[in-house]
Design a protein around this motif. Structure first.
Motif, PDB file in Angstrom:
ATOM      1  N   VAL A   1       0.867  -1.165   0.000  1.00 36.26           N
ATOM      2  CA  VAL A   1       0.000   0.000   0.000  1.00 36.26           C
ATOM      3  C   VAL A   1       0.914   1.228   0.000  1.00 36.26           C
ATOM      4  N   ALA A   2       0.458   2.282  -0.659  1.00 34.46           N
ATOM      5  CA  ALA A   2       1.252   3.513  -0.747  1.00 34.46           C
ATOM      6  C   ALA A   2       0.492   4.659  -0.104  1.00 34.46           C
ATOM      7  N   GLY A   3       1.242   5.662   0.312  1.00 36.27           N
ATOM      8  CA  GLY A   3       0.632   6.838   0.905  1.00 36.27           C
ATOM      9  C   GLY A   3       1.490   8.064   0.716  1.00 36.27           C
ATOM     10  N   THR A   4       0.862   9.213   0.770  1.00 37.01           N
ATOM     11  CA  THR A   4       1.572  10.481   0.727  1.00 37.01           C
ATOM     12  C   THR A   4       0.794  11.496   1.555  1.00 37.01           C
ATOM     13  N   ILE A   5       1.485  12.537   1.968  1.00 37.11           N
ATOM     14  CA  ILE A   5       0.867  13.633   2.707  1.00 37.11           C
ATOM     15  C   ILE A   5       1.091  14.895   1.892  1.00 37.11           C
ATOM     16  N   LEU A   6       0.041  15.676   1.721  1.00 42.09           N
ATOM     17  CA  LEU A   6       0.134  16.944   1.003  1.00 42.09           C
ATOM     18  C   LEU A   6       0.521  18.057   1.960  1.00 42.09           C
ATOM     19  N   MET A   7       1.374  18.958   1.484  1.00 41.09           N
ATOM     20  CA  MET A   7       1.707  20.164   2.221  1.00 41.09           C
ATOM     21  C   MET A   7       1.523  21.320   1.240  1.00 41.09           C
ATOM     22  N   THR A   8       0.585  22.215   1.540  1.00 34.39           N
ATOM     23  CA  THR A   8       0.282  23.320   0.648  1.00 34.39           C
ATOM     24  C   THR A   8       0.554  24.633   1.363  1.00 34.39           C
ATOM     25  N   ASP A   9       1.236  25.539   0.656  1.00 36.91           N
ATOM     26  CA  ASP A   9       1.517  26.857   1.234  1.00 36.91           C
ATOM     27  C   ASP A   9       0.698  27.957   0.563  1.00 36.91           C
ATOM     28  N   GLY A  10      -0.336  27.579  -0.156  1.00 39.25           N
ATOM     29  CA  GLY A  10      -1.153  28.553  -0.850  1.00 39.25           C
ATOM     30  C   GLY A  10      -0.813  28.651  -2.327  1.00 39.25           C
ATOM     31  N   GLU A  11       0.466  28.542  -2.666  1.00 36.97           N
ATOM     32  CA  GLU A  11       0.912  28.591  -4.062  1.00 36.97           C
ATOM     33  C   GLU A  11       1.333  27.225  -4.574  1.00 36.97           C
ATOM     34  N   ASN A  12       2.134  26.542  -3.800  1.00 38.94           N
ATOM     35  CA  ASN A  12       2.709  25.266  -4.223  1.00 38.94           C
ATOM     36  C   ASN A  12       2.197  24.132  -3.354  1.00 38.94           C
ATOM     37  N   THR A  13       2.131  22.963  -3.960  1.00 28.44           N
ATOM     38  CA  THR A  13       1.765  21.769  -3.222  1.00 28.44           C
ATOM     39  C   THR A  13       2.947  20.815  -3.254  1.00 28.44           C
ATOM     40  N   GLN A  14       3.327  20.355  -2.079  1.00 29.36           N
ATOM     41  CA  GLN A  14       4.401  19.387  -1.964  1.00 29.36           C
ATOM     42  C   GLN A  14       3.817  18.069  -1.486  1.00 29.36           C
ATOM     43  N   PHE A  15       4.489  16.979  -1.866  1.00 30.31           N
ATOM     44  CA  PHE A  15       4.044  15.631  -1.548  1.00 30.31           C
ATOM     45  C   PHE A  15       5.132  14.905  -0.786  1.00 30.31           C
ATOM     46  N   LEU A  16       4.734  14.127   0.218  1.00 27.56           N
ATOM     47  CA  LEU A  16       5.674  13.292   0.957  1.00 27.56           C
ATOM     48  C   LEU A  16       6.068  12.116   0.080  1.00 27.56           C
ATOM     49  N   VAL A  17       7.356  12.012  -0.224  1.00 29.98           N
ATOM     50  CA  VAL A  17       7.865  10.945  -1.086  1.00 29.98           C
ATOM     51  C   VAL A  17       9.220  10.482  -0.583  1.00 29.98           C
ATOM     52  N   THR A  18       9.680   9.410  -1.181  1.00 31.99           N
ATOM     53  CA  THR A  18      11.027   8.916  -0.947  1.00 31.99           C
ATOM     54  C   THR A  18      11.751   8.936  -2.281  1.00 31.99           C
ATOM     55  N   ARG A  19      13.065   8.926  -2.243  1.00 34.56           N
ATOM     56  CA  ARG A  19      13.856   8.968  -3.475  1.00 34.56           C
ATOM     57  C   ARG A  19      14.740   7.738  -3.542  1.00 34.56           C
ATOM     58  N   ASP A  20      14.697   7.062  -4.677  1.00 39.20           N
ATOM     59  CA  ASP A  20      15.539   5.889  -4.898  1.00 39.20           C
ATOM     60  C   ASP A  20      16.969   6.357  -5.125  1.00 39.20           C
ATOM     61  N   ASP A  21      17.878   5.945  -4.250  1.00 41.20           N
ATOM     62  CA  ASP A  21      19.274   6.384  -4.342  1.00 41.20           C
ATOM     63  C   ASP A  21      19.953   5.940  -5.633  1.00 41.20           C
ATOM     64  N   LYS A  22      19.586   4.783  -6.141  1.00 36.64           N
ATOM     65  CA  LYS A  22      20.229   4.248  -7.349  1.00 36.64           C
ATOM     66  C   LYS A  22      19.774   4.966  -8.615  1.00 36.64           C
ATOM     67  N   THR A  23      18.455   5.172  -8.743  1.00 32.18           N
ATOM     68  CA  THR A  23      17.923   5.749  -9.980  1.00 32.18           C
ATOM     69  C   THR A  23      17.644   7.244  -9.869  1.00 32.18           C
ATOM     70  N   GLY A  24      17.558   7.757  -8.652  1.00 30.31           N
ATOM     71  CA  GLY A  24      17.246   9.164  -8.459  1.00 30.31           C
ATOM     72  C   GLY A  24      15.780   9.497  -8.660  1.00 30.31           C
ATOM     73  N   THR A  25      14.951   8.471  -8.845  1.00 32.89           N
ATOM     74  CA  THR A  25      13.523   8.708  -9.069  1.00 32.89           C
ATOM     75  C   THR A  25      12.785   8.786  -7.738  1.00 32.89           C
ATOM     76  N   TYR A  26      11.686   9.512  -7.770  1.00 29.59           N
ATOM     77  CA  TYR A  26      10.837   9.628  -6.588  1.00 29.59           C
ATOM     78  C   TYR A  26       9.814   8.513  -6.580  1.00 29.59           C
ATOM     79  N   GLN A  27       9.441   8.110  -5.378  1.00 32.12           N
ATOM     80  CA  GLN A  27       8.423   7.078  -5.195  1.00 32.12           C
ATOM     81  C   GLN A  27       7.538   7.485  -4.026  1.00 32.12           C
ATOM     82  N   PHE A  28       6.310   7.007  -4.055  1.00 36.27           N
ATOM     83  CA  PHE A  28       5.456   7.219  -2.897  1.00 36.27           C
ATOM     84  C   PHE A  28       5.952   6.347  -1.757  1.00 36.27           C
ATOM     85  N   PHE A  29       5.719   6.810  -0.546  1.00 38.52           N
ATOM     86  CA  PHE A  29       5.998   6.018   0.644  1.00 38.52           C
ATOM     87  C   PHE A  29       5.117   4.777   0.574  1.00 38.52           C
TER      88      PHE A  29
END
Length: 123
Positions: A4-32
């Protein structure tokens, strides 16, 4: 093992950020993501893992979206949460857990695998 995957949104009014992890080998982002515990639902499994790993008060989370995403050619449920307050202490715990809040504009490849019109996976 079912995931199962999950993320948390963080919004500052202009931008929305997502809780993610980054694969050290490929540099790609993934959901938790985490395995679904045998005697628990997918929602209970992701909430328990977020609570234990990040010391999040579950009462501070609000489920805003439930959809599916593809991970390693497998459709898994993706729970998207809003968090009432993203404190500096929570930011620190996120970083220590190897996660980060990343601006949505940097996550195009990750969103490519989200299936907005698909039904969540409940089994």
């Amino acid at each position: 093992m079912k995931q199962v995957a999950g993320t948390i949104l963080m919004t500052d009014g202009e931008n929305t950020q997502f809780l993610v992890t980054r694969d050290d080998k490929t540099g790609t982002y993934q959901f938790f993501k985490t395995p679904v515990v045998a005697d628990k639902t997918a929602l209970a499994s992701i909430l328990e893992q977020m609570r234990d790993l990040l010391s999040i008060e579950l009462n501070d989370l609000r489920l805003s979206e439930l959809t599916t995403c593809e991970v390693n050619h497998e459709d898994i449920s993706l729970f998207v949460f809003d968090h009432l307050v993203i404190s500096p202490e929570l930011q620190d715990r996120v970083t220590k857990a190897g996660l980060s809040f990343v601006d949505g504009s940097q996550l195009h490849d990750l969103f490519h695998d989200v299936k907005i019109d698909a039904a969540p996976v409940f089994d």
